[in-house]
Design an enzyme around this catalytic site. Structure first.
Site, PDB file in Angstrom:
ATOM      1  N   GLU A 130      80.929  17.194  40.077  1.00 39.48           N
ATOM      2  CA  GLU A 130      80.797  15.765  40.365  1.00 39.48           C
ATOM      3  C   GLU A 130      81.943  15.378  41.286  1.00 39.48           C
ATOM      4  O   GLU A 130      83.080  15.811  41.077  1.00 39.48           O
ATOM      5  CB  GLU A 130      80.914  14.990  39.068  1.00 39.48           C
ATOM      6  CG  GLU A 130      80.052  13.766  39.039  1.00 39.48           C
ATOM      7  CD  GLU A 130      79.515  13.559  37.642  1.00 39.48           C
ATOM      8  OE1 GLU A 130      80.340  13.303  36.761  1.00 39.48           O
ATOM      9  OE2 GLU A 130      78.290  13.687  37.434  1.00 39.48           O
ATOM     10  N   TYR A 141      82.278  21.776  50.029  1.00 33.20           N
ATOM     11  CA  TYR A 141      81.089  22.089  49.226  1.00 33.20           C
ATOM     12  C   TYR A 141      79.870  22.381  50.106  1.00 33.20           C
ATOM     13  O   TYR A 141      79.087  23.274  49.806  1.00 33.20           O
ATOM     14  CB  TYR A 141      80.800  20.934  48.262  1.00 33.20           C
ATOM     15  CG  TYR A 141      81.963  20.629  47.334  1.00 33.20           C
ATOM     16  CD1 TYR A 141      82.655  21.649  46.708  1.00 33.20           C
ATOM     17  CD2 TYR A 141      82.369  19.324  47.082  1.00 33.20           C
ATOM     18  CE1 TYR A 141      83.725  21.389  45.864  1.00 33.20           C
ATOM     19  CE2 TYR A 141      83.435  19.045  46.245  1.00 33.20           C
ATOM     20  CZ  TYR A 141      84.110  20.087  45.641  1.00 33.20           C
ATOM     21  OH  TYR A 141      85.167  19.817  44.800  1.00 33.20           O
TER      22      TYR A 141
HETATM   23  C1  COA Z   1      89.253  19.335  49.103  1.00 36.07           C
HETATM   24  C2  COA Z   1      90.416  20.324  49.202  1.00 36.07           C
HETATM   25  C3  COA Z   1      90.509  21.112  47.895  1.00 36.07           C
HETATM   26  C4  COA Z   1      90.166  21.284  50.377  1.00 36.07           C
HETATM   27  O1  COA Z   1      91.212  22.263  50.399  1.00 36.07           O
HETATM   28  P1  COA Z   1      91.503  23.153  51.714  1.00 36.07           P
HETATM   29  O2  COA Z   1      92.303  24.326  51.290  1.00 36.07           O
HETATM   30  O3  COA Z   1      92.059  22.288  52.770  1.00 36.07           O
HETATM   31  O4  COA Z   1      90.033  23.603  52.140  1.00 36.07           O
HETATM   32  P2  COA Z   1      89.655  24.748  53.200  1.00 36.07           P
HETATM   33  O5  COA Z   1      90.801  24.951  54.136  1.00 36.07           O
HETATM   34  O6  COA Z   1      89.155  25.930  52.479  1.00 36.07           O
HETATM   35  O7  COA Z   1      88.479  24.030  53.996  1.00 36.07           O
HETATM   36  C5  COA Z   1      87.119  24.195  53.644  1.00 36.07           C
HETATM   37  C6  COA Z   1      86.231  23.612  54.724  1.00 36.07           C
HETATM   38  O8  COA Z   1      86.265  22.182  54.635  1.00 36.07           O
HETATM   39  C7  COA Z   1      86.774  21.636  55.843  1.00 36.07           C
HETATM   40  N1  COA Z   1      87.671  20.557  55.484  1.00 36.07           N
HETATM   41  C8  COA Z   1      88.653  20.602  54.541  1.00 36.07           C
HETATM   42  N2  COA Z   1      89.263  19.399  54.483  1.00 36.07           N
HETATM   43  C9  COA Z   1      88.648  18.618  55.405  1.00 36.07           C
HETATM   44  C10 COA Z   1      88.838  17.273  55.816  1.00 36.07           C
HETATM   45  N3  COA Z   1      89.791  16.495  55.255  1.00 36.07           N
HETATM   46  N4  COA Z   1      88.035  16.775  56.776  1.00 36.07           N
HETATM   47  C11 COA Z   1      87.082  17.557  57.352  1.00 36.07           C
HETATM   48  N5  COA Z   1      86.848  18.845  56.992  1.00 36.07           N
HETATM   49  C12 COA Z   1      87.627  19.367  56.034  1.00 36.07           C
HETATM   50  C13 COA Z   1      87.511  22.764  56.537  1.00 36.07           C
HETATM   51  O9  COA Z   1      87.546  22.580  57.933  1.00 36.07           O
HETATM   52  C14 COA Z   1      86.723  23.978  56.123  1.00 36.07           C
HETATM   53  O10 COA Z   1      85.574  24.168  56.901  1.00 36.07           O
HETATM   54  P3  COA Z   1      85.506  25.390  57.974  1.00 36.07           P
HETATM   55  O11 COA Z   1      85.875  26.624  57.201  1.00 36.07           O
HETATM   56  O12 COA Z   1      84.078  25.348  58.410  1.00 36.07           O
HETATM   57  O13 COA Z   1      86.507  25.025  59.008  1.00 36.07           O
HETATM   58  C15 COA Z   1      91.761  19.570  49.473  1.00 36.07           C
HETATM   59  O14 COA Z   1      91.591  18.692  50.560  1.00 36.07           O
HETATM   60  C16 COA Z   1      92.266  18.768  48.271  1.00 36.07           C
HETATM   61  O15 COA Z   1      93.015  19.285  47.440  1.00 36.07           O
HETATM   62  N6  COA Z   1      91.890  17.477  48.174  1.00 36.07           N
HETATM   63  C17 COA Z   1      92.397  16.605  47.095  1.00 36.07           C
HETATM   64  C18 COA Z   1      91.826  16.996  45.759  1.00 36.07           C
HETATM   65  C19 COA Z   1      90.320  16.760  45.716  1.00 36.07           C
HETATM   66  O16 COA Z   1      89.839  15.700  46.075  1.00 36.07           O
HETATM   67  N7  COA Z   1      89.573  17.794  45.234  1.00 36.07           N
HETATM   68  C20 COA Z   1      88.118  17.742  45.179  1.00 36.07           C
HETATM   69  C21 COA Z   1      87.618  17.043  43.974  1.00 36.07           C
HETATM   70  S1  COA Z   1      88.108  17.819  42.468  1.00 36.07           S
END
Ligand code: COA
Length: 173
Positions: A130, A141
């Site tokens: 969720e 995702y």
């Molecule tokens: C969501 C989160 C876990 C992503 O972590 P991350 O290590 O930066 O993710 P990745 O580097 O593996 O990126 C995965 C994909 O999403 C994209 N992406 C990640 N953050 C993005 C952003 N802010 N805007 C656009 N694209 C994004 C990346 O470009 C990548 O795609 P690609 O491989 O096609 O280039 C991180 O932003 C986070 O901790 N957010 C706060 C906590 C949260 O909201 N968690 C989710 C709900 S529990």
């Protein structure tokens, strides 16, 4: 391909650690939790909520830990984590988070890929989660093929009392 942070020397800059006992996981998980979630949305769990969840037998945690020069430079061990709950042939991704300075280097993708591999090996059929509807985590995702299967209106309440819809996403694995 996983990109590298600028000063990593092009060596793998993190490793994944699974199977940690709750008492060993709580410190690193909270270290990331406290930095990762935007306080506007009230999504981070506090120490007591996290400890209770980690102590439950169905909860699993996967930790991403810095390694190599960045680690020895004292920049902190824990950089990300994924927490799931497995019930029979379904698994829920409860939380996934990466500390801000380590984002967009593929850490969350590595965590999620490992969660999916591990679940597949255990015979899990479906992974679901969720999320707040305006969370940029949707990019992560979608990359893994999750599809929206539900919507809960006004499910999350931010600190400013603004409400946000929740999306339920799932993937058959
Ligand atoms: C969501 C989160 C876990 C992503 O972590 P991350 O290590 O930066 O993710 P990745 O580097 O593996 O990126 C995965 C994909 O999403 C994209 N992406 C990640 N953050 C993005 C952003 N802010 N805007 C656009 N694209 C994004 C990346 O470009 C990548 O795609 P690609 O491989 O096609 O280039 C991180 O932003 C986070 O901790 N957010 C706060 C906590 C949260 O909201 N968690 C989710 C709900 S529990």
């Amino acid at each position: 391909m996983v990109s590298q942070p600028p000063d990593s020397g092009h060596r793998p800059f993190f490793q994944l650690i699974s199977g940690l006992a709750a008492e060993d996981a709580i410190g690193p998980v909270m270290q990331v939790m406290e930095q990762a979630f935007d306080p506007r949305f009230g999504e981070a769990w506090n120490h007591s909520q996290t400890r209770s969840m980690l102590a439950m037998p169905l909860t699993r945690v996967l930790l991403a830990e810095a390694r190599g020069p960045l680690h020895s430079a004292g920049q902190g061990d824990a950089i990300g984590f994924a927490m799931t709950r497995r019930v029979a042939d379904e698994e829920e991704l409860l939380l996934i988070a990466v500390a801000p300075k380590w984002r967009q280097f593929g850490v969350a993708s590595a965590l999620l890929a490992e969660v999916i591999d591990d679940a597949q090996e255990a015979g899990v059929q479906r992974l679901h989660l969720e999320m707040r509807s305006n969370n940029s985590a949707i990019h992560l995702y979608q990359k893994f093929g999750f599809a929206q299967v539900g919507l809960r209106r006004d499910y999350y309440k931010g600190v400013d009392s603004q409400h946000y819809d929740a999306l339920t996403l799932a993937i058959d694995i």
